[in-house]
Design a protein around this motif. Sequence first.
Motif, PDB file in Angstrom:
ATOM      1  N   THR A   1       6.616  52.157  64.235  1.00  0.00           N
ATOM      2  CA  THR A   1       5.634  51.815  63.216  1.00  0.00           C
ATOM      3  C   THR A   1       4.319  52.574  63.378  1.00  0.00           C
ATOM      4  O   THR A   1       3.507  52.580  62.450  1.00  0.00           O
ATOM      5  CB  THR A   1       5.337  50.301  63.220  1.00  0.00           C
ATOM      6  OG1 THR A   1       4.860  49.927  64.501  1.00  0.00           O
ATOM      7  CG2 THR A   1       6.567  49.503  62.856  1.00  0.00           C
ATOM      8  N   SER A   2       4.105  53.213  64.495  1.00  0.00           N
ATOM      9  CA  SER A   2       2.845  53.920  64.705  1.00  0.00           C
ATOM     10  C   SER A   2       2.655  55.061  63.709  1.00  0.00           C
ATOM     11  O   SER A   2       1.533  55.479  63.458  1.00  0.00           O
ATOM     12  CB  SER A   2       2.746  54.452  66.136  1.00  0.00           C
ATOM     13  OG  SER A   2       3.687  55.484  66.357  1.00  0.00           O
ATOM     14  N   ARG A   3       3.756  55.527  63.142  1.00  0.00           N
ATOM     15  CA  ARG A   3       3.665  56.634  62.185  1.00  0.00           C
ATOM     16  C   ARG A   3       3.544  56.153  60.750  1.00  0.00           C
ATOM     17  O   ARG A   3       3.546  56.957  59.821  1.00  0.00           O
ATOM     18  CB  ARG A   3       4.885  57.536  62.322  1.00  0.00           C
ATOM     19  CG  ARG A   3       4.958  58.174  63.703  1.00  0.00           C
ATOM     20  CD  ARG A   3       6.128  59.103  63.823  1.00  0.00           C
ATOM     21  NE  ARG A   3       7.363  58.336  63.842  1.00  0.00           N
ATOM     22  CZ  ARG A   3       8.568  58.870  63.883  1.00  0.00           C
ATOM     23  NH1 ARG A   3       8.705  60.170  63.885  1.00  0.00           N
ATOM     24  NH2 ARG A   3       9.635  58.114  63.931  1.00  0.00           N
ATOM     25  N   VAL A   4       3.439  54.839  60.551  1.00  0.00           N
ATOM     26  CA  VAL A   4       3.405  54.269  59.205  1.00  0.00           C
ATOM     27  C   VAL A   4       2.174  53.380  59.077  1.00  0.00           C
ATOM     28  O   VAL A   4       1.940  52.518  59.929  1.00  0.00           O
ATOM     29  CB  VAL A   4       4.676  53.440  58.927  1.00  0.00           C
ATOM     30  CG1 VAL A   4       4.645  52.846  57.535  1.00  0.00           C
ATOM     31  CG2 VAL A   4       5.923  54.294  59.122  1.00  0.00           C
ATOM     32  N   ALA A   5       1.406  53.580  58.023  1.00  0.00           N
ATOM     33  CA  ALA A   5       0.233  52.740  57.788  1.00  0.00           C
ATOM     34  C   ALA A   5       0.664  51.279  57.707  1.00  0.00           C
ATOM     35  O   ALA A   5       1.711  50.957  57.133  1.00  0.00           O
ATOM     36  CB  ALA A   5      -0.451  53.160  56.490  1.00  0.00           C
ATOM     37  N   ALA A   6      -0.131  50.400  58.281  1.00  0.00           N
ATOM     38  CA  ALA A   6       0.220  48.975  58.349  1.00  0.00           C
ATOM     39  C   ALA A   6       0.584  48.403  56.987  1.00  0.00           C
ATOM     40  O   ALA A   6       1.532  47.627  56.864  1.00  0.00           O
ATOM     41  CB  ALA A   6      -0.923  48.182  58.977  1.00  0.00           C
ATOM     42  N   GLY A   7      -0.119  48.778  55.960  1.00  0.00           N
ATOM     43  CA  GLY A   7       0.140  48.266  54.618  1.00  0.00           C
ATOM     44  C   GLY A   7       1.447  48.745  54.007  1.00  0.00           C
ATOM     45  O   GLY A   7       1.899  48.188  53.002  1.00  0.00           O
ATOM     46  N   ASN A   8       2.055  49.753  54.603  1.00  0.00           N
ATOM     47  CA  ASN A   8       3.295  50.314  54.053  1.00  0.00           C
ATOM     48  C   ASN A   8       4.528  49.980  54.883  1.00  0.00           C
ATOM     49  O   ASN A   8       5.640  50.341  54.512  1.00  0.00           O
ATOM     50  CB  ASN A   8       3.184  51.839  53.958  1.00  0.00           C
ATOM     51  CG  ASN A   8       2.159  52.263  52.945  1.00  0.00           C
ATOM     52  OD1 ASN A   8       1.993  51.616  51.916  1.00  0.00           O
ATOM     53  ND2 ASN A   8       1.447  53.331  53.234  1.00  0.00           N
TER      54      ASN A   8
END
Length: 154
Positions: free
Chosen positions: A75-82
Amino acid sequence: MTAKNLTGRNMTGRTTRAAIALVLGLGLAVGCIGAGAALAQDFSVIDPAKNPAKAQFMAMAQEKFNKDPDAMFNTSRVAAGNRQAVFECGMKSVLADIPEAEVARLIEMMEGRAPTDPKLAKWFQLDNTENPARHDQVTMRAKAICPQFAGLMK
């Protein structure tokens, strides 16, 4: 070290590879997505009336994702909202081409009600160098299901 399946039970060796290599697969299938709009809904893949096993698998994966998103993909590569949208897109993309009967067998294996079937591993071998055909199949499906992320996928 043992991996845990979607129900939280420990798995070893073949079970990890055959039943829930999805943990690795989602990272490869959708981990390169960094941002985007809300997920375009495509319920045909997980509609309980049309695909009850896929819907059950999706619910099990969603429960696991809710508890620990990092266990499902990086998940570090994905914005929290997405993250939820990326998770749904990845799950739908991976599940779309798996026959309903094989998803049902996969659930039985994850719940410990059936022996491991190594043949099911083919659906979760998403690495471009290991299985380029499946990688391309899942990537194309993800672009179709979530076109708003198309420019962000490898």
